[in-house]
Design a protein around this motif. Structure first.
Motif, PDB file in Angstrom:
ATOM      1  N   GLN A   1       7.566  50.609  38.818  1.00  0.00           N
ATOM      2  CA  GLN A   1       8.331  49.716  39.405  1.00  0.00           C
ATOM      3  C   GLN A   1       9.431  48.902  38.985  1.00  0.00           C
ATOM      4  O   GLN A   1      10.540  48.467  39.300  1.00  0.00           O
TER       5      GLN A   1
ATOM      6  N   LYS B   1      14.170  56.021  34.124  1.00  0.00           N
ATOM      7  CA  LYS B   1      14.582  56.510  35.685  1.00  0.00           C
ATOM      8  C   LYS B   1      13.323  57.524  36.205  1.00  0.00           C
ATOM      9  O   LYS B   1      13.209  57.536  37.220  1.00  0.00           O
TER      10      LYS B   1
ATOM     11  N   ASN C   1      11.428  50.132  36.727  1.00  0.00           N
ATOM     12  CA  ASN C   1      12.544  50.902  36.535  1.00  0.00           C
ATOM     13  C   ASN C   1      13.319  51.001  35.101  1.00  0.00           C
ATOM     14  O   ASN C   1      14.507  50.909  34.902  1.00  0.00           O
TER      15      ASN C   1
ATOM     16  N   ASP D   1       8.889  55.546  45.382  1.00  0.00           N
ATOM     17  CA  ASP D   1      10.369  56.240  45.208  1.00  0.00           C
ATOM     18  C   ASP D   1       9.920  57.555  44.630  1.00  0.00           C
ATOM     19  O   ASP D   1      10.747  58.598  44.617  1.00  0.00           O
ATOM     20  N   GLN D   2       8.938  57.815  43.768  1.00  0.00           N
ATOM     21  CA  GLN D   2       8.714  58.876  42.843  1.00  0.00           C
ATOM     22  C   GLN D   2       7.609  59.793  43.450  1.00  0.00           C
ATOM     23  O   GLN D   2       6.463  59.159  43.966  1.00  0.00           O
TER      24      GLN D   2
END
Lengths: 621, 49
Positions: free
Chosen positions: A330, A335, A332, A483-484
């Motif tokens: 989270q 990437k 970041n 997101d991943q």
């Protein structure tokens, strides 16, 4: 292409892995075969399986690689005893016979172990010993989808190293920075595991699961964090740590902590195993979890600073702390974050083999930039229809065999919707500590009773422990803030805001059990107390059958997710064979068992009410 | 013998000559301890050795 066998053994989580060139042919933990959890025994069965899967004999191998350097470990032991002397005499007297008798002659132990596997000519064996943290680094970087990446390994201890930062580029790995024993974030976390009454080296997951029961807003939690940071651990800006050894016994004694000093510092004695859990236990669990997250984040920031890479590969036991992983993702900082699914010592066997292939033999690496080379971590044994039928005959099982897989998924989805609990066994066994849909117990995540029922009536384990979801990869964002992809269940993320229910104002005044049973979301059974979940995204490409099952459940219910917990009971290794699965099914209150295309209904089995007949006593973990 | 050879190579490579007399004495004492020793110390400590 080089044919290489990797081995981890003699400490915990013994395992074997076999690679041919870049391809991982097979990997398995010895515990699955011997049915002794975390076994340190030489992995005779796992090696036999790996060789069979590859169709190779020992003599055909280009190298056999052990996952650490025993003499360097011995040097660490002696230097530690020397530094702390005269303290540590008792530990010394325990350790030295083990070394003089066995571990100093590790090559002989390996040669003798290999004799149990099959006949071979010793002169043909090329035995190699990469460093422990290099094995971890290799286990993560070489199968990863990255040509170049920062590498972070964190665990209890290998030889000297307890954490390392490195850079992987093509077929090379360069270690840039190391933290050395006795200063170890893994050993710090394990010390709290011990102090809170859980088993060292297996209860760390329980501690992580207990942490969300802590009150993040309470003064006590803040005080515990302050006490830990002001007295026990000094956290430097680069993520390295210094542990005040007067609070610990692990370097010189036969337990982890100096209990007198800890009870004086925290104001309560060590919790006895199985004793009642109080709120202050939960708050301390939360405090050490938060301190650990701070250290992991700082280490990752340092890795970013000195490598400049957009990618991070992680391994080592601490990389199984999926709550810390979630926070790292989270933030970041990188990437892409890739974590080896068998991040603990079992994965060292795989890393050792890959390190030999790429570093020792200099073999080039083929990088698949979309997927890793782990084959979904489905690297263990599978069983033929003939073998399943033999088991059926042996146990006089009553079953339905489905020729149509869609009919099977339809029936199972109906059972799930009605609240049944299913033992789900198919294909190759997973490598690593997580069940990822091939050796799993599954249930309906919407069902309010499911968490309690699976803990108490299926797994026979502590009622506070949370469950994780398997979610269709394409639907993950509908349920979670993610997101991943998280194919290996190594990322804890918050559930989506729209799923959350309003909590009562007096939520933190309630007991931990009242909070546990307060409705928090429409996917209650996989929503932990802090609205988080340990997510497995299920991908059609790596597990089409499991994906299909969840998709069928979605068609009926609009929910493309199920509860997924490992197929075992407390203290038992995850099931390996169809017989293990049937026995476990019969000894619990599971409703249905599915083994490939065979479906077994509990009430149709002979003598199905006699659970005791099938029960095997496992050592409590 | 192979183990002792490996040990000597290791000591030379690491230039840890201080280990040599300690190991020698340990081997002697260790042989005595082996007869009365046991290694069952789990689960209170991480498997450090």
């Amino acid at each position: 292409m080089k044919k290489i066998l990797g081995i981890s053994a003699f400490y915990h989580d013994s395992a074997a892995a076999l690679t041919i060139g870049d391809e991982i042919i097979a990997a398995a933990q010895e515990e699955r075969f011997t049915r002794e959890k975390h076994t340190p025994d030489f992995p005779t069965n796992a090696i036999k399986y790996c060789l069979e899967e590859a169709g190779l004999e020992i003599d055909e191998l280009d190298a056999i690689v052990f996952y650490d350097k025993p003499l360097l470990k011995f040097e660490r032991l002696l230097q530690t005893y020397y530094s702390f002397s005269p303290k540590g005499l008792l530990s010394f007297l325990k350790a030295i016979p083990v070394w003089v008798k066995e571990k100093m002659f590790l090559k002989k132990l390996i040669y003798d172990g290999l004799k149990e596997v099959g006949s071979y000519n010793k002169d043909n064996v090329n035995l190699l010993f990469p460093e422990h943290h290099l094995s971890h680094a290799a286990s993560s970087f070489f199968p990863s989808p990255h040509e170049k990446s920062a590498i972070l390994t964190i665990d209890g201890v290998g030889e000297w190293c307890t954490a390392s930062i490195g850079i992987g580029d093509g077929n090379t790995i360069k270690i840039l920075k190391e933290l050395e024993f006795p200063h170890s974030i893994g050993l710090l976390y394990t010390s709290f595991t011990y102090y809170l009454g859980f088993t060292v080296n297996s209860g760390e997951y329980k501690l992580m699961g207990l942490a969300p029961y802590g009150n993040p807003k309470s003064e006590e939690t803040s005080k515990f964090i302050e006490l830990i940071k002001n007295n026990i651990v000094d956290i430097k800006d680069d993520g390295s740590i210094w542990l005040d050894q007067s609070y610990f016994k692990y370097a010189t004694g036969l337990k982890m902590t100096n209990n007198k000093k800890w009870s004086k510092l925290f104001g309560f004695n060590r919790r006895e195993p199985e004793a009642e859990i109080e709120q202050y236990h939960c708050n301390l669990a939360l405090a050490i979890q938060m301190v650990t997250e701070e250290v992991v984040l700082k280490m990752a920031q340092e890795a970013k600073k000195i490598t400049g890479s957009d990618n991070l590969c992680m391994a080592g036991g601490v990389a199984l702390n999926c709550v810390a992983n979630g926070k790292l993702i989270q933030k970041n900082i990188f990437k892409n974050v890739y974590i080896q699914p068998a991040a603990g010592d079992a994965g060292g066997a795989l890393g050792a083999a890959l390190a030999a292939n790429h570093i020792y033999f200099g073999e080039k690496r083929k990088v698949n930039s979309t997927n890793d080379n782990m084959k979904g971590s489905y690297l263990g044994p599978d069983y033929s229809e003939k073998e399943i039928n033999l088991m059926n005959k042996k146990v006089k099982a009553v079953f339905n065999k489905y020729d149509s897989y869609s009919e099977l998924t339809n029936e199972i989805a109906n059972h799930l919707d009605k609240g049944s609990i299913i033992g789900w066994f198919q294909g190759r066994m997973e490598f690593g500590p997580r069940a990822l849909g091939n050796r799993s117990i599954i249930g309906d995540a919407r069902n309010l009773e499911m968490q309690k029922k699976i803990n108490l009536k299926i797994k026979y384990r502590e009622g506070f422990r949370p469950f994780a979801p398997s979610v269709l990869a394409e639907d993950a964002h509908d349920f979670f803030e993610i997101d991943q992809p998280s194919p290996y269940m190594l990322n804890v993320s918050p559930i989506a805001a729209k799923r959350k229910k309003q909590l009562p104002d007096n939520y933190f005044d309630l007991s931990m059990w009242e909070r546990l049973y307060t409705t928090r979301s429409d996917i209650q059974s996989i929503t932990h107390l802090d609205f988080s979940a340990r997510i497995q995204t299920v991908h059609k490409e790596t597990n089409a059958r499991y994906w299909e099952l969840i998709n069928t459940f979605k068609k009926k219910t609009d929910y493309g997710l199920v509860i997924n917990t490992s197929f075992n009971v407390r203290g038992e290794p995850i099931v390996c064979t169809p017989y293990d699965a049937y026995r476990c099914f019969m000894s619990t209150e599971m409703d249905y068992l599915v083994i490939d295309n065979f479906v077994y209904a509990k009430t149709e089995q002979l003598d199905w009410e006699n659970k005791e007949k099938w029960r095997v006593k496992f050592k409590m973990d | 013998m192979e183990a002792l050879k490996d040990l000597w190579n290791f000591i030379q490579k690491r230039k840890a000559y201080w280990l040599a007399p300690i190991i020698l004495i340990l081997l002697l004492i260790g042989l005595l301890l082996v007869f009365g020793g046991s290694s069952a110390i789990a689960p209170f400590i991480y498997t450090l050795f």
